[in-house]
Motif scaffolding. Structure first.
Motif, PDB file in Angstrom:
ATOM      1  N   ILE A  59       0.871  -1.177   0.000  1.00  0.00           N
ATOM      2  CA  ILE A  59       0.000   0.000   0.000  1.00  0.00           C
ATOM      3  C   ILE A  59       0.906   1.224   0.000  1.00  0.00           C
ATOM      4  N   GLU A  63      -1.611   6.105  -2.322  1.00  0.00           N
ATOM      5  CA  GLU A  63      -2.918   5.483  -2.108  1.00  0.00           C
ATOM      6  C   GLU A  63      -3.497   5.875  -0.759  1.00  0.00           C
ATOM      7  N   ILE A  64      -2.657   5.932   0.270  1.00  0.00           N
ATOM      8  CA  ILE A  64      -3.119   6.308   1.609  1.00  0.00           C
ATOM      9  C   ILE A  64      -3.639   7.735   1.611  1.00  0.00           C
ATOM     10  N   VAL A  69      -7.630   7.939   4.564  1.00  0.00           N
ATOM     11  CA  VAL A  69      -7.708   7.217   5.838  1.00  0.00           C
ATOM     12  C   VAL A  69      -6.889   7.966   6.881  1.00  0.00           C
ATOM     13  N   ALA A  75      -6.054   1.986   6.713  1.00  0.00           N
ATOM     14  CA  ALA A  75      -5.363   1.738   5.442  1.00  0.00           C
ATOM     15  C   ALA A  75      -5.261   0.241   5.163  1.00  0.00           C
ATOM     16  N   LEU A  79      -7.545  -0.601   1.995  1.00  0.00           N
ATOM     17  CA  LEU A  79      -6.657  -0.704   0.844  1.00  0.00           C
ATOM     18  C   LEU A  79      -5.942  -2.048   0.778  1.00  0.00           C
ATOM     19  N   VAL A 133      -0.166   8.956  10.245  1.00  0.00           N
ATOM     20  CA  VAL A 133      -0.516   8.423   8.936  1.00  0.00           C
ATOM     21  C   VAL A 133       0.181   9.201   7.830  1.00  0.00           C
TER      22      VAL A 133
END
Length: 655
Positions: A59, A63-64, A69, A75, A79, A133
Motif C-alpha cells: 500500500i 494510495e493512503i 484514511v 489503510a 486498501l 498516517v
C-alpha cells in the motif's frame, strides 16, 4: 535457575552466528553479482521484491493520501483487504484478521513498524494508532507463514508499516477536522532536513463521543524522530507516546441492538492506557556485509474501572526487544544471491492486579525468547528461477507468579522453502512451504479471574505446516495475482465453548484462495480489489468438519479513485464481509450468526495553493451492523455495534 537456563540456550546461538558469518566471508571468492536496488523491507532488510516467491501486497503513500484514511489500521482494511473487528475501548486499534483466525487473530499475525515487532505478549494486540498516517511511506502485507524471520505468531502473515515519508526535505503541515458524534481532531507535523540529519516532530489530538452512550474517547499522540546518514551508515532514534482514555459501554443483546444500538448499560465504566515506545536503530557496512541492529523498549500502563461489575483492573507491561541481523550478496550454483543471518531476543514482563470488594488477584508474568535464524536467497535470472530457504531456532520461557504459579520452557525449529519460475513476460508462478508456531501468551498461560486451575501449565505450543501456491501477472498499468494457501494446525490455542477456558483445539485447518488486483484504467481513473474465499475448520476430534468461529468465509474489498481535475478527487471505498459464527460456537449449533455486512465510504478532496480541503462520509448507506458477538444466548449482552453513517470535514495546510 532461570538465568542459567537462558544463558545456556543463547550461547550456542551466538556461536552459530559467528560461524555463519566466518563461513560466508570465506565464500567471498565465489562469483558474485550485485542484486537490483532495494525496494521493500518485508524480510527485515532492504530487499529486492523479485527475490520474494510469496504473496506481498504494498500500500503506497499515494494510495493512503488519496483514500483519506486517518490511521494505519484503516489503510490496512480499506486498501489491503483485511477483515477487522471493533476496538471495544473506543480507540483506533481494531483486530486485524487476514486469514480467518477469529478470536486469536492478533496472536497469529505479526505487526511491525520499520522492521521492529510490536506484538504484545498478551491478547491486547499491537497498537498502531500512534503512527502518524502522514509519515507512512508504505505498508507491506505478507500473507502466509513468516516464522523464520519474524518468530512465533506469524502463521497468518506479517504486516510491516514503513515510516519516514517526507523526511528528505524540511517542511510540515497542520490539519484540523470535525465531524458528527462530537468528533474533533487536530494534527501538526514539522520536519527539518540537512545534508546528514533529518528530524520529525508530530503531535495529534482526537476527541469523540463515538457512536454509543459512554463511548467517548480522548486520544493524544506524539512522535519525535531523528536520523543521521552519510549514504553508507545510518543511525536513528524514535520516541512515541500515546494516551487514550474513555468510556467502556459494554455489550448489548440482540433485542437491544435492534431497538437502539446507541444505548449502554454500563454508563460509568471507563479506562485509560498510556504507552511509551522508544526505538534505536543502526545500519552500517562491514567489509562485504551490511549490519542492522535495533533496540526497542515499550512501556504500557492500563487501568480499567468496571463500576457495573464491581471491580477494577491495573496492568503494567514492559517489553524490551533487541534484533541484530547481517546480510551480504552471496552467489552460489551460478546464481546471484543474498545470505541473511540474525539474532532476536525479547523480554516481556507484566504485573496485573484485579480488585473487587470481596476478592482480588495479583499475577506477575515473565516471558523471554531468544532466536537465531539464517536464510539464503538465490536468483537464476537467465532461466527465470528464484528460490529461498531458511531456518530458525527459538528458545522460549514463560513464568507466572502470584495467584497463578507455573512455568513453560519450550524450544522450536521452524523452516521455510520457496521457489518461483517466470512463465511469460511479467508472469510468475511460485510456491512455498514451511512451518510456524506460537506459544500461549500471558492471558492464555496464566489465570487472573474465572479460569480453571487446569489452564496453567497444560497448554501445548501451537504448530502449523503451511503451504502456498500463487500466480502473478504484471503489466504496464497494473497487476493481478491469485494465491491458494493451506495451513494445517496442531494444538491451536483458542477459547473453549464456555468462552472462559483457554485450551488446545483438536487439529484445525485454514485454507483458501485470494485474488488481488490493481489497475490504472486511464489517466484519471484507477482502482483495486481484494477477494478472499476461506475455510477455517476443525479437521479432527469432536468438532471435526465444524467451522472455527469468527471467521467469515468470504470478503471483498474494492476502491475506485477518480481524478476529476488536477485539484479535485473523488474516492469510493467498499467492503463486504460474509456471515460468521458467533464466538464460542465450536459445535456450530447456535441458531444465529453474525450477519454479513457491506459498507461504503465516499470522499471528496480539493487542493489549492498549500491547502487541501476534504469531506468524507463513512458507512454511506447507514448500515446497522456488528462484527463481534461473544455469546450464542440472544439474551446475553455480548454484541458490540459498529458506527452508522458518520461524516468528517478536514482542512490541511502544508508549509
Amino acid at each position: 535457575m532461570k538465568k542459567s537456563i537462558r544463558v545456556r540456550a543463547f550461547a550456542p546461538a551466538l556461536s552459530v552466528l559467528s560461524l555463519a558469518v566466518v563461513a560466508s566471508v570465506q565464500a567471498q571468492t565465489m562469483n558474485e553479482r550485485v542484486l537490483p536496488d532495494a525496494v521493500i523491507t518485508a524480510n527485515r532488510i532492504p530487499q529486492d521484491p523479485t527475490l520474494l516467491p510469496m504473496g506481498v501486497s504494498v500500500i503506497t503513500a499515494e494510495e493512503i493520501r488519496s483514500a483519506g484514511v486517518t490511521d494505519a489500521s484503516d489503510a490496512i482494511r480499506w486498501l489491503g483487504g483485511a477483515v477487522t473487528r471493533i476496538d471495544t475501548t473506543g480507540g483506533r486499534n481494531p483486530t486485524l484478521d487476514i486469514r480467518g483466525f477469529g478470536e486469536t487473530a492478533s496472536s497469529n499475525l505479526v505487526i511491525m513498524v520499520d522492521g521492529v515487532r510490536l506484538n504484545e505478549g498478551d491478547m491486547g494486540g499491537a497498537a498502531i494508532s500512534w503512527i502518524p498516517v502522514d509519515s507512512i511511506e508504505r505498508i507491506e502485507i505478507v500473507r502466509g507463514s513468516g516464522a523464520v524471520l519474524h518468530g512465533e505468531g506469524a502463521t497468518a502473515g506479517m504486516i510491516n508499516i514503513i515510516t519516514g515519508r517526507g523526511m528528505t526535505e524540511s517542511g510540515g503541515a497542520v490539519s484540523v477536522g470535525a465531524g458528527n458524534n462530537g468528533t474533533h481532531d487536530a494534527r501538526v507535523e514539522m520536519r527539518t532536513a540537512s545534508e546528514n540529519w533529518k528530524s520529525q516532530i508530530y503531535g495529534a489530538a482526537l476527541n469523540s463521543d463515538n457512536h454509543r452512550d459512554n463511548f467517548r474517547v480522548q486520544e493524544r499522540n506524539a512522535l519525535a524522530r531523528t536520523t543521521w546518514s552519510d549514504g553508507g551508515k545510518s543511525l536513528s532514534a524514535q520516541l512515541g507516546v500515546q494516551s487514550q482514555a474513555g468510556g467502556l459501554p459494554g455489550g448489548m443483546n440482540v433485542a437491544e441492538f435492534q431497538s437502539n444500538p446507541r444505548q449502554s448499560f454500563k454508563l460509568n465504566d471507563n479506562g485509560k492506557t498510556d504507552t511509551t515506545n522508544l526505538l534505536l536503530s543502526a545500519e552500517l557496512p562491514l567489509d562485504v556485509w551490511r549490519i542492522g541492529a535495533d533496540v526497542n523498549h515499550r512501556n504500557v500502563q492500563s487501568k480499567g474501572y468496571y463500576i457495573a461489575d464491581g471491580y477494577t483492573s491495573d496492568s503494567k507491561t514492559d517489553t524490551t526487544r533487541v534484533g541484530l541481523r547481517a546480510w551480504r550478496n552471496l552467489s552460489m550454483f551460478q546464481a546471484a544471491g543474498r545470505f541473511i543471518v540474525g539474532l532476536d531476543t525479547e523480554r516481556w514482563e507484566q504485573d496485573k492486579v484485579l480488585v473487587a470488594p470481596a476478592w482480588g488477584t495479583n499475577v506477575r508474568i515473565n516471558q523471554s525468547s531468544d532466536a537465531l535464524y539464517v536464510r539464503q536467497e538465490l536468483d537464476w535470472t537467465p532461466v527465470g528461477i528464484k528460490a529461498f530457504a531458511g531456518v530458525r531456532h527459538t528458545e522460549s520461557y514463560r513464568e507466572a507468579k502470584g495467584d497463578s504459579n507455573g512455568t513453560l520452557d519450550a524450544s522450536n525449529n521452524s523452516w521455510e522453502f520457496g521457489l518461483a519460475k517466470r512463465v511469460a513476460q511479467g508472469a510468475e508462478l511460485y510456491g512455498r512451504l514451511g512451518t510456524s508456531f506460537r506459544l500461549p501468551n500471558a492471558d492464555e498461560f496464566s489465570c487472573s479471574f474465572g479460569c480453571p486451575p487446569s489452564t496453567l501449565n497444560l497448554l501445548r505450543p501451537q504448530t502449523s505446516k503451511d503451504h502456498e501456491l500463487g500466480y502473478r501477472q504484471k503489466y504496464s498499468e497494473g497487476y493481478w495475482t491469485v494465491r491458494y494457501y493451506r495451513s494445517d494446525l496442531r494444538d491451536e490455542i483458542g477459547l473453549g465453548a464456555d468462552y472462559m477456558t483457554n485450551m488446545n483445539f483438536d487439529p484445525t485447518r485454514r485454507e483458501g484462495v485470494e485474488f488481488e488486483s490493481k489497475i490504472k484504467l486511464n489517466s484519471s481513473l484507477r482502482g483495486g480489489v481484494q477477494v478472499a474465499q476461506r475455510k477455517s475448520t476443525f479437521r479432527g476430534g469432536q468438532y471435526e468438519g465444524k467451522e472455527v468461529p469468527l471467521s467469515p468465509e468470504q470478503s471483498l474489498t474494492a476502491n475506485l479513485m477518480y481524478q476529476m481535475s488536477a485539484t479535485q478527487q473523488v474516492v469510493l471505498l467498499n467492503q463486504w464481509v460474509s456471515e460468521q459464527r458467533v464466538a464460542g460456537d465450536l459445535s456450530n449449533t447456535c441458531s444465529q450468526v453474525i450477519p454479513s455486512f457491506s459498507l461504503t465510504n465516499l470522499r471528496y478532496s480539493h487542493s489549492f495553493d498549500a491547502w487541501m480541503l476534504s469531506g468524507q462520509i463513512s458507512n454511506l448507506f447507514d448500515k446497522q451492523y456488528y462484527d463481534y458477538r461473544s455469546r450464542c444466548n440472544p439474551a446475553s449482552r455480548s454484541i458490540y455495534p459498529q458506527a452508522g453513517r458518520a461524516w468528517t470535514f478536514t482542512a490541511r495546510r502544508s508549509f
